[in-house]
Enzyme design. Structure first.
Site, PDB file in Angstrom:
ATOM      1  CB  SER A  92      -0.937  -0.075   1.206  1.00 55.92           C
ATOM      2  OG  SER A  92      -2.012   0.797   1.057  1.00 55.92           O
TER       3      SER A  92
ATOM      4  CG  HIS B 129      -4.427  -0.951  -2.558  1.00 54.25           C
ATOM      5  ND1 HIS B 129      -5.397  -1.170  -1.600  1.00 54.25           N
ATOM      6  CD2 HIS B 129      -3.516  -0.145  -1.962  1.00 54.25           C
ATOM      7  CE1 HIS B 129      -5.088  -0.538  -0.483  1.00 54.25           C
ATOM      8  NE2 HIS B 129      -3.948   0.083  -0.680  1.00 54.25           N
TER       9      HIS B 129
END
Length: 252
Positions: free
Chosen positions: A97, A120
């Site tokens: 992330s 993401h």
């Protein structure tokens, strides 16, 4: 007397004996907790400690993190990116992330074969009416685009914007070899024994966590790993603990 739950720093820094290089460890969740109730937030304390390292020439950045606060992470990425020292990123276990965005600050990114990057689109918890939720969705798109630029800048011509967006949409966990293929890693090294410092609670935020990472959470540590973690924990406890968050709660 009522006391708030304390939080330790998620980073530690240490200059070398000759003060020409420094090690920066980011292990665990990237948070936004203040030093004191009305004190400075983590990105500011990160900057202060970075400045205190002095006129260093090389920063070794060690990452093993599930991500965390998107705003803190982007700020830290930008601090490292504009620092005059050469930044060498070492993904010790997982850079997931927003931690994967911080990794992109490295002039050189090194990943052992058993380490991973996870990329993401930005996430948040939302509450409000339709108008407010549409604004939140627009804000998330802008934040995701900011992170996307960090990946593209590092990857150069090894990945197209269209392919990167496809990977972001799918919440993709990249092996070291895959990251190298896409230009998000410069060197693939031999496997190490680091395990991801990610709890079940933090893993639950994500949809596609690889089975091997879930299994690693219950894997016993080696003596070297225990010593490394104890050292980092002791250094963290020597600092004043972070207390309550004073910023908003968008995560990536």
């Amino acid at each position: 007397m009522w006391m708030r739950k304390q939080k330790n720093k998620f980073f530690n820094m240490k200059a070398s004996a000759d003060e020409k290089s420094a090690d920066v460890f980011i292990y665990g969740e990237i948070t936004k907790y203040a030093w004191e109730e009305y004190g400075e937030v983590s990105s500011i304390t990160f900057k202060n400690e970075l400045d205190e390292l002095g006129d260093i020439e090389v920063i070794n950045l060690y990452l093993n993190s599930p991500g965390g606060s998107v705003f803190e992470g982007i700020t830290i990425h930008n601090m490292l990116k504009r620092h005059k020292a050469k930044v060498i990123t070492h993904v010790d276990g997982v850079a997931a992330s927003i931690a994967s965005v911080i990794a992109m600050a490295g002039d050189v990114i090194k990943m052992p074969k058993n380490s991973m990057l996870m990329i993401h689109n930005a996430l948040t918890y939302a509450w409000g009416n339709a108008k407010e939720l549409r604004k939140i969705a627009d804000d998330l798109d802008r934040i995701s685009n900011s992170s996307m630029q960090s990946y593209l800048q590092k990857a150069g011509n090894k990945i197209t914007a269209e392919k990167l967006q496809e990977l972001l949409d799918a919440e993709t966990w990249l092996s070291a070899d895959e990251a190298f293929e896409y230009g998000l890693c410069d060197e693939v090294l031999e496997e190490n024994n680091m395990v991801a410092s990610v709890s079940h609670e933090l893993f639950s935020r994500y949809k596609n966590v690889p089975e091997q990472l879930l299994k690693q959470q219950n894997k016993p540590f080696s003596a070297l790993e225990i010593a490394q973690r104890q050292k980092i924990t002791e250094e963290s406890k020597a600092n004043i603990a972070y207390l309550n968050t004073i910023l908003g709660g968008m995560y990536e």
